[in-house]
Scaffold this motif. Structure first.
Motif, PDB file in Angstrom:
ATOM      1  N   GLN A 173       0.823  -1.212   0.000  1.00 11.84           N
ATOM      2  CA  GLN A 173       0.000   0.000   0.000  1.00 11.84           C
ATOM      3  C   GLN A 173       0.861   1.267   0.000  1.00 11.84           C
ATOM      4  O   GLN A 173       0.546   2.272   0.659  1.00 11.84           O
ATOM      5  CB  GLN A 173      -0.968  -0.001   1.188  1.00 11.84           C
ATOM      6  N   ILE A 174       1.951   1.208  -0.756  1.00 11.84           N
ATOM      7  CA  ILE A 174       2.828   2.359  -0.961  1.00 11.84           C
ATOM      8  C   ILE A 174       2.531   2.918  -2.350  1.00 11.84           C
ATOM      9  O   ILE A 174       2.636   2.206  -3.349  1.00 11.84           O
ATOM     10  CB  ILE A 174       4.315   1.962  -0.849  1.00 11.84           C
ATOM     11  N   SER A 175       2.149   4.158  -2.414  1.00 10.17           N
ATOM     12  CA  SER A 175       1.783   4.774  -3.694  1.00 10.17           C
ATOM     13  C   SER A 175       3.016   4.939  -4.576  1.00 10.17           C
ATOM     14  O   SER A 175       4.109   5.264  -4.089  1.00 10.17           O
ATOM     15  CB  SER A 175       1.134   6.141  -3.464  1.00 10.17           C
ATOM     16  N   PHE A 176       2.836   4.736  -5.858  1.00 11.87           N
ATOM     17  CA  PHE A 176       3.936   4.912  -6.801  1.00 11.87           C
ATOM     18  C   PHE A 176       3.386   5.393  -8.128  1.00 11.87           C
ATOM     19  O   PHE A 176       2.189   5.297  -8.416  1.00 11.87           O
ATOM     20  CB  PHE A 176       4.715   3.608  -6.993  1.00 11.87           C
ATOM     21  N   VAL A 177       4.278   5.922  -8.942  1.00 11.39           N
ATOM     22  CA  VAL A 177       3.929   6.306 -10.298  1.00 11.39           C
ATOM     23  C   VAL A 177       5.014   5.761 -11.223  1.00 11.39           C
ATOM     24  O   VAL A 177       6.206   5.798 -10.893  1.00 11.39           O
ATOM     25  CB  VAL A 177       3.775   7.838 -10.441  1.00 11.39           C
ATOM     26  N   ASP A 178       4.601   5.239 -12.350  1.00 11.28           N
ATOM     27  CA  ASP A 178       5.516   4.630 -13.315  1.00 11.28           C
ATOM     28  C   ASP A 178       5.351   5.353 -14.649  1.00 11.28           C
ATOM     29  O   ASP A 178       4.436   5.050 -15.410  1.00 11.28           O
ATOM     30  CB  ASP A 178       5.191   3.141 -13.462  1.00 11.28           C
ATOM     31  N   PRO A 179       6.225   6.323 -14.964  1.00 12.74           N
ATOM     32  CA  PRO A 179       6.069   7.114 -16.190  1.00 12.74           C
ATOM     33  C   PRO A 179       6.660   6.455 -17.435  1.00 12.74           C
ATOM     34  O   PRO A 179       6.967   7.144 -18.411  1.00 12.74           O
ATOM     35  CB  PRO A 179       6.827   8.406 -15.843  1.00 12.74           C
ATOM     36  N   GLY A 214      13.141  14.624 -20.044  1.00 18.43           N
ATOM     37  CA  GLY A 214      12.927  13.503 -19.132  1.00 18.43           C
ATOM     38  C   GLY A 214      12.398  13.970 -17.792  1.00 18.43           C
ATOM     39  O   GLY A 214      11.467  13.379 -17.227  1.00 18.43           O
ATOM     40  N   HIS A 215      12.979  15.038 -17.263  1.00 20.76           N
ATOM     41  CA  HIS A 215      12.500  15.595 -15.995  1.00 20.76           C
ATOM     42  C   HIS A 215      11.065  16.104 -16.122  1.00 20.76           C
ATOM     43  O   HIS A 215      10.260  15.934 -15.207  1.00 20.76           O
ATOM     44  CB  HIS A 215      13.424  16.729 -15.547  1.00 20.76           C
ATOM     45  N   LYS A 216      10.760  16.711 -17.252  1.00 22.14           N
ATOM     46  CA  LYS A 216       9.407  17.227 -17.463  1.00 22.14           C
ATOM     47  C   LYS A 216       8.382  16.092 -17.423  1.00 22.14           C
ATOM     48  O   LYS A 216       7.330  16.201 -16.768  1.00 22.14           O
ATOM     49  CB  LYS A 216       9.342  17.950 -18.804  1.00 22.14           C
ATOM     50  N   LEU A 217       8.684  14.994 -18.097  1.00 23.80           N
ATOM     51  CA  LEU A 217       7.761  13.859 -18.132  1.00 23.80           C
ATOM     52  C   LEU A 217       7.580  13.241 -16.745  1.00 23.80           C
ATOM     53  O   LEU A 217       6.458  12.935 -16.324  1.00 23.80           O
ATOM     54  CB  LEU A 217       8.262  12.808 -19.118  1.00 23.80           C
ATOM     55  N   ALA A 218       8.691  13.056 -16.030  1.00 22.35           N
ATOM     56  CA  ALA A 218       8.608  12.477 -14.684  1.00 22.35           C
ATOM     57  C   ALA A 218       7.879  13.419 -13.733  1.00 22.35           C
ATOM     58  O   ALA A 218       7.050  12.987 -12.918  1.00 22.35           O
ATOM     59  CB  ALA A 218      10.006  12.183 -14.161  1.00 22.35           C
ATOM     60  N   GLY A 219       8.164  14.718 -13.837  1.00 22.51           N
ATOM     61  CA  GLY A 219       7.530  15.695 -12.964  1.00 22.51           C
ATOM     62  C   GLY A 219       6.033  15.794 -13.179  1.00 22.51           C
ATOM     63  O   GLY A 219       5.255  15.896 -12.215  1.00 22.51           O
ATOM     64  N   GLU A 220       5.614  15.742 -14.434  1.00 17.82           N
ATOM     65  CA  GLU A 220       4.181  15.820 -14.725  1.00 17.82           C
ATOM     66  C   GLU A 220       3.441  14.590 -14.210  1.00 17.82           C
ATOM     67  O   GLU A 220       2.339  14.705 -13.657  1.00 17.82           O
ATOM     68  CB  GLU A 220       3.975  15.987 -16.228  1.00 17.82           C
ATOM     69  N   ALA A 221       4.061  13.416 -14.384  1.00 15.66           N
ATOM     70  CA  ALA A 221       3.429  12.189 -13.878  1.00 15.66           C
ATOM     71  C   ALA A 221       3.332  12.214 -12.357  1.00 15.66           C
ATOM     72  O   ALA A 221       2.305  11.833 -11.773  1.00 15.66           O
ATOM     73  CB  ALA A 221       4.227  10.971 -14.347  1.00 15.66           C
ATOM     74  N   ALA A 222       4.403  12.664 -11.709  1.00 13.88           N
ATOM     75  CA  ALA A 222       4.400  12.727 -10.246  1.00 13.88           C
ATOM     76  C   ALA A 222       3.390  13.742  -9.750  1.00 13.88           C
ATOM     77  O   ALA A 222       2.674  13.496  -8.768  1.00 13.88           O
ATOM     78  CB  ALA A 222       5.799  13.072  -9.745  1.00 13.88           C
ATOM     79  N   ALA A 223       3.311  14.897 -10.400  1.00 17.98           N
ATOM     80  CA  ALA A 223       2.389  15.949  -9.974  1.00 17.98           C
ATOM     81  C   ALA A 223       0.937  15.465 -10.027  1.00 17.98           C
ATOM     82  O   ALA A 223       0.140  15.738  -9.116  1.00 17.98           O
ATOM     83  CB  ALA A 223       2.568  17.180 -10.857  1.00 17.98           C
TER      84      ALA A 223
END
Length: 359
Positions: free
Chosen positions: A309-315, A339-348
């Protein structure tokens, strides 16, 4: 009456030759320092240090108050690095961290090769209009992330904590508590801390740190494709696309379990009800050539996190759509600004959901 011609001895010839070489090197170094005034920009040890965090052993952080440039000698990037008084890559001091989204990780999260406003922690801030605080540091792993979190002042409380998980570097058969204990024992035996391990790497770092001539030669050679390939083959440098086994020969199931165990311990270090998110960085080799081991590892880590039950995002899908080359530096292997933009948007997007559910 003829005069006898005295010939210098071999010792005299050797001394003269050695002296001539030393004078040539000295002159060369003086000339290079004039012609290449930014030669120190290639030395990452200028802005890094190793500290001891009680109960967690040694961890690398930035050098407090550093403000300068860092360049990759193959030409991938030249960026400004500013380190605050606490050793973190932030324009603001650590007393401003309260109530912000904290982002922890290694060199990728630190923003290796990109400007501060391009790091995915900054992208998260822009998208959510919530300030972030970057507590990442190069050259560390999950045990190091625990140390970086632990050293944050007690009076500073995060709104959300994000961990950048790098499949190539962060997946090990961990026991962070035992590692810290062994590090404490080793420090008592040999208290001197070395920033980097390995004899060849130590020599390279010494030359990079002290000789403009070496930096000039390294820059020149690494920008010639044929020479760079030769250096890669003989092990002097390592190409970004040289395969790296993420498990280091360990058992797959044990390694995944141990890694997620330590991530769970990290999550339990957080104050109650503070949302926690893991960003799984897509493995370069899965992106580059569909490597099945990295693909399996990415999915199994995600499943193991979900089971805890640990939240994650996989971009991964957004990275594969954008392509490997646009999202990674050519020779370095770290993320570009895209790359940072894609990861940041998914995380946001995922953080927004967590905050909404947390109300």
């Amino acid at each position: 009456m003829s005069q006898e011609v005295l010939k210098p001895s071999w010792k005299g010839q050797l001394i003269a030759f050695t002296f001539g070489i030393l004078m040539l090197l000295l002159m060369s170094e003086m000339i290079m320092r004039v012609l290449m005034p930014n030669w120190q920009d290639f030395n990452s040890t200028r802005f890094m240090r190793v500290i001891t965090v009680p109960g967690h052993g040694d961890v690398m952080t930035g050098l407090p108050k550093f403000d300068g440039y860092f360049s990759q000698n193959n030409g991938d990037f030249r960026v400004n690095i500013k380190i605050n008084d606490f050793g973190l890559r932030n324009n603001e001091q650590v007393d401003k961290a309260n109530g912000r989204i904290w982002v922890v990780g290694d060199s990728m999260t630190f923003g290796w090769g990109v400007e501060e406003d391009q790091i995915y922690s900054s992208i998260i801030s822009d998208r959510l209009e919530i300030k972030t605080f970057n507590i990442a540091s190069p050259g560390t792993d999950i045990c190091g992330y625990q140390a970086l979190l632990h050293r944050m002042p007690n009076q500073q409380m995060p709104k959300v904590v994000v961990m950048g998980l790098i499949l190539e570097n962060d997946i090990h058969e961990y026991d962070c508590a035992e590692r810290a204990r062994q590090a404490e024992i080793q420090t008592k035996k040999a208290p001197q801390k070395l920033l980097f391990g390995g004899s060849l790497l130590k020599i390279k770092m010494f030359l990079t740190r002290n000789l403009a001539t070496y930096n000039f030669i390294a820059v020149s050679l690494k920008r010639v494709d044929v020479i760079r390939e030769i250096l890669n083959r003989i092990g002097i440098i390592r190409d970004a696309k040289t395969y790296r086994n993420p498990l280091s020969g360990g058992d797959f199931d044990k390694t995944v379990k141990a890694s997620v165990d330590e991530i769970e311990k990290f999550s339990k270090m957080l104050p109650d009800k503070v949302p926690f998110l893991v960003v799984i960085a897509p493995g370069r080799f899965e992106l580059y050539n569909g490597d099945p081991l990295y693909s399996k590892l990415r999915k199994e880590i995600g499943q193991a996190l979900n089971n805890r039950q640990i939240s994650f995002v996989d971009p991964f899908q957004s990275f594969i759509k954008a392509g490997y080359d646009p999202t990674h530096f050519t020779h370095d292997g770290h993320w570009t600004a895209l790359g940072h933009k894609l990861a940041g948007e998914a995380a946001a997007q995922r953080i927004s959901e967590l905050l909404e559910n947390n109300q």
